[in-house]
Design an enzyme around this catalytic site. Structure first.
Site, PDB file in Angstrom:
ATOM      1  N   SER A  89      49.897  32.205  36.158  1.00 25.63           N
ATOM      2  CA  SER A  89      48.653  32.093  35.389  1.00 25.63           C
ATOM      3  C   SER A  89      48.959  31.376  34.085  1.00 25.63           C
ATOM      4  O   SER A  89      49.870  31.775  33.351  1.00 25.63           O
ATOM      5  CB  SER A  89      48.103  33.486  35.078  1.00 25.63           C
ATOM      6  OG  SER A  89      47.203  33.391  33.986  1.00 25.63           O
ATOM      7  N   HIS A 119      47.258  29.520  38.848  1.00 26.32           N
ATOM      8  CA  HIS A 119      46.164  30.478  38.695  1.00 26.32           C
ATOM      9  C   HIS A 119      45.475  30.219  37.351  1.00 26.32           C
ATOM     10  O   HIS A 119      46.123  30.181  36.305  1.00 26.32           O
ATOM     11  CB  HIS A 119      46.756  31.892  38.747  1.00 26.32           C
ATOM     12  CG  HIS A 119      45.770  33.004  38.667  1.00 26.32           C
ATOM     13  ND1 HIS A 119      45.148  33.544  39.780  1.00 26.32           N
ATOM     14  CD2 HIS A 119      45.295  33.708  37.608  1.00 26.32           C
ATOM     15  CE1 HIS A 119      44.348  34.529  39.404  1.00 26.32           C
ATOM     16  NE2 HIS A 119      44.411  34.660  38.080  1.00 26.32           N
ATOM     17  N   ASP A 155      42.448  31.444  34.779  1.00 32.42           N
ATOM     18  CA  ASP A 155      41.611  32.591  34.427  1.00 32.42           C
ATOM     19  C   ASP A 155      40.415  32.149  33.594  1.00 32.42           C
ATOM     20  O   ASP A 155      40.555  31.818  32.419  1.00 32.42           O
ATOM     21  CB  ASP A 155      42.446  33.601  33.638  1.00 32.42           C
ATOM     22  CG  ASP A 155      43.456  34.301  34.527  1.00 32.42           C
ATOM     23  OD1 ASP A 155      43.034  34.903  35.526  1.00 32.42           O
ATOM     24  OD2 ASP A 155      44.665  34.215  34.226  1.00 32.42           O
ATOM     25  N   MET A 160      37.075  33.085  31.708  1.00 38.44           N
ATOM     26  CA  MET A 160      36.490  34.278  31.060  1.00 38.44           C
ATOM     27  C   MET A 160      35.311  33.871  30.195  1.00 38.44           C
ATOM     28  O   MET A 160      35.375  32.863  29.483  1.00 38.44           O
ATOM     29  CB  MET A 160      37.543  34.946  30.180  1.00 38.44           C
ATOM     30  CG  MET A 160      38.805  35.314  30.927  1.00 38.44           C
ATOM     31  SD  MET A 160      39.999  36.036  29.809  1.00 38.44           S
ATOM     32  CE  MET A 160      41.354  36.356  30.938  1.00 38.44           C
ATOM     33  N   HIS A 204      40.166  32.056  39.090  1.00 42.23           N
ATOM     34  CA  HIS A 204      39.729  33.465  39.017  1.00 42.23           C
ATOM     35  C   HIS A 204      38.562  33.536  38.035  1.00 42.23           C
ATOM     36  O   HIS A 204      38.761  33.401  36.824  1.00 42.23           O
ATOM     37  CB  HIS A 204      40.948  34.288  38.560  1.00 42.23           C
ATOM     38  CG  HIS A 204      40.682  35.737  38.366  1.00 42.23           C
ATOM     39  ND1 HIS A 204      41.588  36.573  37.749  1.00 42.23           N
ATOM     40  CD2 HIS A 204      39.619  36.517  38.706  1.00 42.23           C
ATOM     41  CE1 HIS A 204      41.110  37.804  37.719  1.00 42.23           C
ATOM     42  NE2 HIS A 204      39.907  37.793  38.274  1.00 42.23           N
ATOM     43  N   MET A 245      36.147  35.367  35.978  1.00 42.75           N
ATOM     44  CA  MET A 245      35.784  36.638  35.326  1.00 42.75           C
ATOM     45  C   MET A 245      34.535  36.383  34.499  1.00 42.75           C
ATOM     46  O   MET A 245      34.559  36.428  33.263  1.00 42.75           O
ATOM     47  CB  MET A 245      36.959  37.122  34.472  1.00 42.75           C
ATOM     48  CG  MET A 245      38.108  37.666  35.299  1.00 42.75           C
ATOM     49  SD  MET A 245      39.638  37.733  34.370  1.00 42.75           S
ATOM     50  CE  MET A 245      40.205  36.064  34.615  1.00 42.75           C
ATOM     51  N   MET A 249      42.959  43.833  41.047  1.00 39.12           N
ATOM     52  CA  MET A 249      43.378  43.759  39.637  1.00 39.12           C
ATOM     53  C   MET A 249      44.249  44.977  39.314  1.00 39.12           C
ATOM     54  O   MET A 249      43.850  46.116  39.555  1.00 39.12           O
ATOM     55  CB  MET A 249      42.156  43.758  38.710  1.00 39.12           C
ATOM     56  CG  MET A 249      41.324  42.490  38.742  1.00 39.12           C
ATOM     57  SD  MET A 249      42.241  40.961  38.428  1.00 39.12           S
ATOM     58  CE  MET A 249      42.912  41.255  36.786  1.00 39.12           C
ATOM     59  N   PHE A 284      42.815  39.876  29.414  1.00 39.73           N
ATOM     60  CA  PHE A 284      43.943  39.476  28.578  1.00 39.73           C
ATOM     61  C   PHE A 284      45.230  39.427  29.401  1.00 39.73           C
ATOM     62  O   PHE A 284      45.361  40.180  30.367  1.00 39.73           O
ATOM     63  CB  PHE A 284      44.133  40.472  27.423  1.00 39.73           C
ATOM     64  CG  PHE A 284      42.912  40.591  26.557  1.00 39.73           C
ATOM     65  CD1 PHE A 284      42.663  39.672  25.537  1.00 39.73           C
ATOM     66  CD2 PHE A 284      41.984  41.590  26.786  1.00 39.73           C
ATOM     67  CE1 PHE A 284      41.514  39.759  24.771  1.00 39.73           C
ATOM     68  CE2 PHE A 284      40.821  41.692  26.017  1.00 39.73           C
ATOM     69  CZ  PHE A 284      40.591  40.768  24.999  1.00 39.73           C
ATOM     70  N   GLY A 285      46.151  38.591  28.957  1.00 38.74           N
ATOM     71  CA  GLY A 285      47.481  38.570  29.544  1.00 38.74           C
ATOM     72  C   GLY A 285      48.342  39.649  28.904  1.00 38.74           C
ATOM     73  O   GLY A 285      47.919  40.329  27.950  1.00 38.74           O
ATOM     74  N   ASP A 299      47.069  40.941  40.511  1.00 41.48           N
ATOM     75  CA  ASP A 299      47.030  40.218  39.232  1.00 41.48           C
ATOM     76  C   ASP A 299      47.065  41.191  38.064  1.00 41.48           C
ATOM     77  O   ASP A 299      46.172  42.025  37.926  1.00 41.48           O
ATOM     78  CB  ASP A 299      45.715  39.402  39.210  1.00 41.48           C
ATOM     79  CG  ASP A 299      45.562  38.521  37.979  1.00 41.48           C
ATOM     80  OD1 ASP A 299      46.490  38.466  37.163  1.00 41.48           O
ATOM     81  OD2 ASP A 299      44.494  37.876  37.871  1.00 41.48           O
ATOM     82  N   GLY A 300      48.103  41.039  37.231  1.00 40.52           N
ATOM     83  CA  GLY A 300      48.159  41.766  35.972  1.00 40.52           C
ATOM     84  C   GLY A 300      49.378  42.659  35.828  1.00 40.52           C
ATOM     85  O   GLY A 300      49.611  43.555  36.643  1.00 40.52           O
ATOM     86  N   GLY A 301      50.182  42.377  34.802  1.00 44.50           N
ATOM     87  CA  GLY A 301      51.303  43.262  34.472  1.00 44.50           C
ATOM     88  C   GLY A 301      52.470  43.175  35.430  1.00 44.50           C
ATOM     89  O   GLY A 301      53.259  44.125  35.543  1.00 44.50           O
ATOM     90  N   GLY A 320      51.561  35.883  34.727  1.00 45.16           N
ATOM     91  CA  GLY A 320      51.272  35.088  33.536  1.00 45.16           C
ATOM     92  C   GLY A 320      52.442  35.147  32.571  1.00 45.16           C
ATOM     93  O   GLY A 320      53.289  34.247  32.535  1.00 45.16           O
TER      94      GLY A 320
HETATM   95  C1  DX5 Z   1      43.956  39.051  33.295  1.00 41.96           C
HETATM   96  C2  DX5 Z   1      44.154  37.793  34.094  1.00 41.96           C
HETATM   97  C3  DX5 Z   1      45.540  37.598  34.551  1.00 41.96           C
HETATM   98  C4  DX5 Z   1      46.550  37.422  33.453  1.00 41.96           C
HETATM   99  C5  DX5 Z   1      47.852  37.930  33.967  1.00 41.96           C
HETATM  100  O1  DX5 Z   1      42.612  39.183  32.998  1.00 41.96           O
HETATM  101  O2  DX5 Z   1      43.317  37.814  35.235  1.00 41.96           O
HETATM  102  O3  DX5 Z   1      45.635  36.517  35.483  1.00 41.96           O
HETATM  103  O4  DX5 Z   1      46.717  36.110  33.014  1.00 41.96           O
HETATM  104  O5  DX5 Z   1      48.772  37.953  32.925  1.00 41.96           O
HETATM  105  P1  DX5 Z   1      50.049  38.895  32.944  1.00 41.96           P
HETATM  106  O6  DX5 Z   1      50.842  38.492  34.150  1.00 41.96           O
HETATM  107  O7  DX5 Z   1      50.722  38.596  31.650  1.00 41.96           O
HETATM  108  O8  DX5 Z   1      49.550  40.309  33.037  1.00 41.96           O
HETATM  109 ZN    ZN Z   2      43.686  36.258  36.861  1.00 39.68          ZN
END
Ligand code: DX5
Ligand code: ZN
Length: 230
Positions: A12, A37, A39, A41, A70, A72, A141, A147-148, A179-181, A201
């Site tokens: 991402s 990827h 994102d 928003m 993606h 959002m 998710m 947020f990343g 996706d995420g963390g 990300g």
């Molecule tokens: C969060 C995004 C993710 C984000 C992931 O809303 O959808 O794609 O960029 O970032 P990391 O891998 O740092 O959690």
């Molecule tokens: Zn994402």
């Protein structure tokens, strides 16, 4: 017999350096990323605002990798054609934003893209049961979107396992994305749960190591989980 790696990595760009975006996307491609990827928003469905079709179009010009977009955003149906024209290959909408999800998925397919449906951490799997035969991918998710660099919500592993069972039963060719963390500390467990498209990300775009090294570290971390004997 060893089955070759089938897990796809989707860096991402949310935590990339946007002043050097072309270079950073190309570094991920050279480093062996499978998708990019993106994102999107809107400041309404999620608290943050990122970018729209213009940036997707710019990234399309930097790479030949498939673009995994993606969305959002609320009322995603208003923007599907614009993202398709910008060069998206895969468009994922959130089930929470789509009262007419079947129509929206159809719209994505009609626009020439693969269709994904995403679920927030508190959204139950029953919300996608009926749409499952019509989609190319389900996105679970593992953080609240927006947020990343957030912390992985541990219950997501169990949710992935249950989702994988539903996929096997109702649409075995669909991908399961998460996706995420995600980082080297947990990617192996996640792959073992059945996810085959992994978004990362901050584990890819950070100041600790070069992008290609980060991708290699992620691949090494799940290599054992990805080897199956038949
Ligand atoms: C969060 C995004 C993710 C984000 C992931 O809303 O959808 O794609 O960029 O970032 P990391 O891998 O740092 O959690
Ligand atoms: Zn994402």
């Amino acid at each position: 017999m060893i089955i070759p790696p089938s897990v796809k990595l989707a860096p991402s760009i949310l935590t990339a350096n946007f002043g050097r975006l072309a270079e950073q996307v190309q570094a991920a491609e050279r480093g062996g990323a499978d998708y990019i990827h993106l994102d999107v928003m809107d400041g309404r469905f999620v608290p943050n605002i990122s970018f729209g079709p213009l940036l997707v179009e710019a990234v399309r010009g930097f790479t030949t990798l498939p673009l995994d977009v993606h969305l959002m955003i609320e009322e995603p149906e208003r923007y599907i054609d614009a993202f398709a024209e910008a060069g998206a290959d895969l468009l994922t909408v959130h089930v929470e934003t789509c009262p007419h999800l079947h129509r929206t998925v159809q719209q994505i397919t009609d626009a020439g893209c693969r269709a994904g449906v995403a679920l927030n951490p508190a959204t139950g799997l029953e919300t996608v049961r009926e749409i499952l035969p019509f989609v190319d991918m389900i996105l679970i998710m593992s953080v609240n979107p927006g947020f990343g660099s957030q912390r992985f919500i541990e219950t997501a592993t169990n949710k992935l396992r249950r989702m994988k069972q539903l996929i096997k039963r109702y649409n075995p060719t669909a991908d399961l994305e998460v996706d995420g963390g995600i980082g080297v500390h947990n990617i192996s467990d996640i792959v073992r749960c059945g996810a085959n498209v992994i978004v990362a990300g901050s584990a890819v775009y950070n100041s600790h190591a070069p992008i290609a090294d980060n991708i290699a570290a992620l691949r090494n971390a799940y290599a054992d989980a990805n080897i199956q004997t038949i």
